[in-house]
Design a protein around this motif. Structure first.
Motif, PDB file in Angstrom:
ATOM      1  N   MET A   1       0.855  -1.298   0.115  1.00  6.37           N
ATOM      2  CA  MET A   1       0.011   0.120  -0.106  1.00  6.37           C
ATOM      3  C   MET A   1       0.932   1.156   0.012  1.00  6.37           C
ATOM      4  O   MET A   1       1.589   1.326   0.909  1.00  6.37           O
ATOM      5  CB  MET A   1      -0.922   0.068   1.150  1.00  6.37           C
ATOM      6  N   PRO A   2       0.766   2.225  -1.001  1.00  5.37           N
ATOM      7  CA  PRO A   2       1.439   3.454  -1.049  1.00  5.37           C
ATOM      8  C   PRO A   2       1.379   4.136   0.311  1.00  5.37           C
ATOM      9  O   PRO A   2       0.329   4.307   0.889  1.00  5.37           O
ATOM     10  CB  PRO A   2       0.823   4.164  -2.264  1.00  5.37           C
ATOM     11  N   THR A   3       2.462   4.685   0.909  1.00  6.52           N
ATOM     12  CA  THR A   3       2.405   5.386   1.940  1.00  6.52           C
ATOM     13  C   THR A   3       1.181   6.502   2.191  1.00  6.52           C
ATOM     14  O   THR A   3       0.854   6.858   3.152  1.00  6.52           O
ATOM     15  CB  THR A   3       3.889   5.972   2.404  1.00  6.52           C
ATOM     16  N   ALA A   4       1.415   7.411   0.833  1.00  3.12           N
ATOM     17  CA  ALA A   4       0.523   8.355   0.850  1.00  3.12           C
ATOM     18  C   ALA A   4      -1.215   8.010   1.254  1.00  3.12           C
ATOM     19  O   ALA A   4      -2.032   8.794   1.403  1.00  3.12           O
ATOM     20  CB  ALA A   4       0.687   9.075  -0.432  1.00  3.12           C
ATOM     21  N   CYS A   5      -1.285   6.698   0.796  1.00  7.99           N
ATOM     22  CA  CYS A   5      -2.899   6.241   0.985  1.00  7.99           C
ATOM     23  C   CYS A   5      -3.094   5.513   2.371  1.00  7.99           C
ATOM     24  O   CYS A   5      -4.344   5.278   2.873  1.00  7.99           O
ATOM     25  CB  CYS A   5      -2.968   5.134  -0.028  1.00  7.99           C
TER      26      CYS A   5
END
Length: 411
Positions: free
Chosen positions: A1-5
């Motif tokens: 999962m992308p950190t930004a999400c």
């Protein structure tokens, strides 16, 4: 999962993936519901992404791809963190969809369950080749071709060397034989030019040893009387004790709290779990967030070593895991997930723990490295507490008993 999400709600996450501001609220919720149904996941719209388990986040990412109704699905290591039910469902989804699926995975059994074509990327020759057939067939064909190319090259090399040897003899005799020698050298050069650029596979890890901190404990290292996760706890019918040579697997469905339970044990905050006072825990965390991502690779290795080893030994250990001089200067956040996994293994070797607590260690590791990793864990003289959905790896490690969190918490 992308950190930004990770700090988004489920609803905001899917809205971001769709990128369609014209969607009305009820239309967005309907799309989310259909996508979640496809991946068999219950996820309230107001729940924060980071509160989901690794396996649940994998399903959310798949749902995020499906909600866009694409004609092509690009799946990068989609099996990571999935439990057996999730893996089975993913296989069925790929087998039954009418979409074109392009998949990168280190799970050979998974790949073979649906592939009818393989793109082979040779990192040495920089070529991409297409093969028709399932994964195992293509793998066999590639191995046969490598064998044929090597045999042909061996013949050409032998003949070319024979011509060179003859040319050397004629050249020394002088006169008209020098022209003959020159011609023979030309023939030898032509033979060498015909030699195939034989593809090379990625390097595989050599066998390695994770040293055991023998002074830390001579008997019982860890005792588990109850399991805990997400404000739930339950006593086990029989306590599990881990001693030298113990191999115990923690299992259960995605979202039950396996990772949370391991984190609580490592932090020594798990009720009903007793850790020997002298035990040194070596923790392989599946998301690698036990590393400072802004630190360099070398700094992480030095911290794991705790002044027990010379710089020469640290660099030698790093080299075993393909962490070269330039890589040592990089920040952890610049590494691929596979490189982070190799860094974690190098750190365990330098730490010299008395117990290994490993959360999905085979996830990001190249499948060519897995035999060496399984052998190292199997031969480790201390105790091992393991979470893994890779049944081949679990079997190779020699797991002796399991703690099924689903059964314990839901009894």
């Amino acid at each position: 999962m992308p950190t930004a999400c990770r700090d988004l709600t489920v609803k905001a996450f899917f809205a971001d993936q769709l990128g369609d501001a014209s969607l009305k609220d009820h239309e967005l919720e309907a799309k989310i519901a259909r996508a979640l149904q496809e991946v068999v996941l219950e996820a309230p719209g107001d729940r924060i992404i980071r509160t989901f388990s690794g396996g649940q986040q994998a399903r959310l990412l798949l749902a995020a791809a499906l909600i866009q109704n694409p004609t092509i699905l690009l799946l990068d290591e989609p099996t990571n963190n999935l439990d057996y039910d999730g893996l089975f469902h993913l296989q069925n989804l790929i087998q039954e969809t009418d979409k074109t699926c392009v998949v990168i995975s280190h799970d050979e059994d998974f790949l073979n369950s649906f592939t009818d074509q393989v793109l082979y990327l040779d990192i040495f020759s920089k070529k991409v080749e297409t093969y028709l057939g399932d994964y195992w067939f293509v793998k066999t064909e590639i191995q046969k071709r490598i064998k044929r190319e090597n045999a042909l090259n061996a013949q050409l090399k032998k003949k070319a060397q024979a011509k060179k040897d003859q040319a050397g003899k004629f050249a020394n005799k002088g006169g008209g034989l020098r022209k003959v020698a020159k011609t023979m050298r030309g023939v030898a050069a032509e033979m060498e030019a015909k030699m195939q650029d034989v593809r090379k596979e990625d390097h595989a890890l050599s066998d390695f040893t994770i040293p055991f901190s023998a002074s830390s404990s001579s008997g019982k290292i860890l005792r588990i009387e109850q399991v805990s996760a997400f404000q739930r706890a339950a006593k086990m019918s029989e306590p599990v004790e881990l001693r030298r040579g113990s191999r115990v697997q923690v299992c259960g469905p995605n979202g039950i709290g396996k990772t949370t339970f391991l984190e609580m044990i490592v932090a020594q905050k798990a009720p009903g779990v007793t850790i020997d006072e002298g035990a040194d825990i070596g923790y392989y965390r599946q998301d690698f967030h036990n590393f400072d991502f802004d630190s360099t690779v070398l700094s992480c290795l030095e911290e794991a070593s705790s002044h027990k080893h010379s710089m020469e030994h640290i660099r030698m250990t790093a080299a075993k895991f393909f962490l070269k001089s330039l890589t040592m200067k990089q920040q952890v956040k610049t590494l691929s997930e596979g490189q982070k996994g190799l860094l974690a293994l190098a750190c365990l070797c330098l730490q010299e723990p008395s117990i290994l607590i490993m959360d999905e260690p085979s996830n990001h590791i190249n499948f060519r490295h897995l035999p060496a990793l399984a052998k190292a864990v199997s031969n480790f003289k201390g105790a091992v507490l393991l979470v893994s959905h890779d049944y081949h790896f679990v079997e190779a490690v020699g797991v002796q008993s399991t703690i099924d969190m689903g059964k314990v918490l839901n009894k």
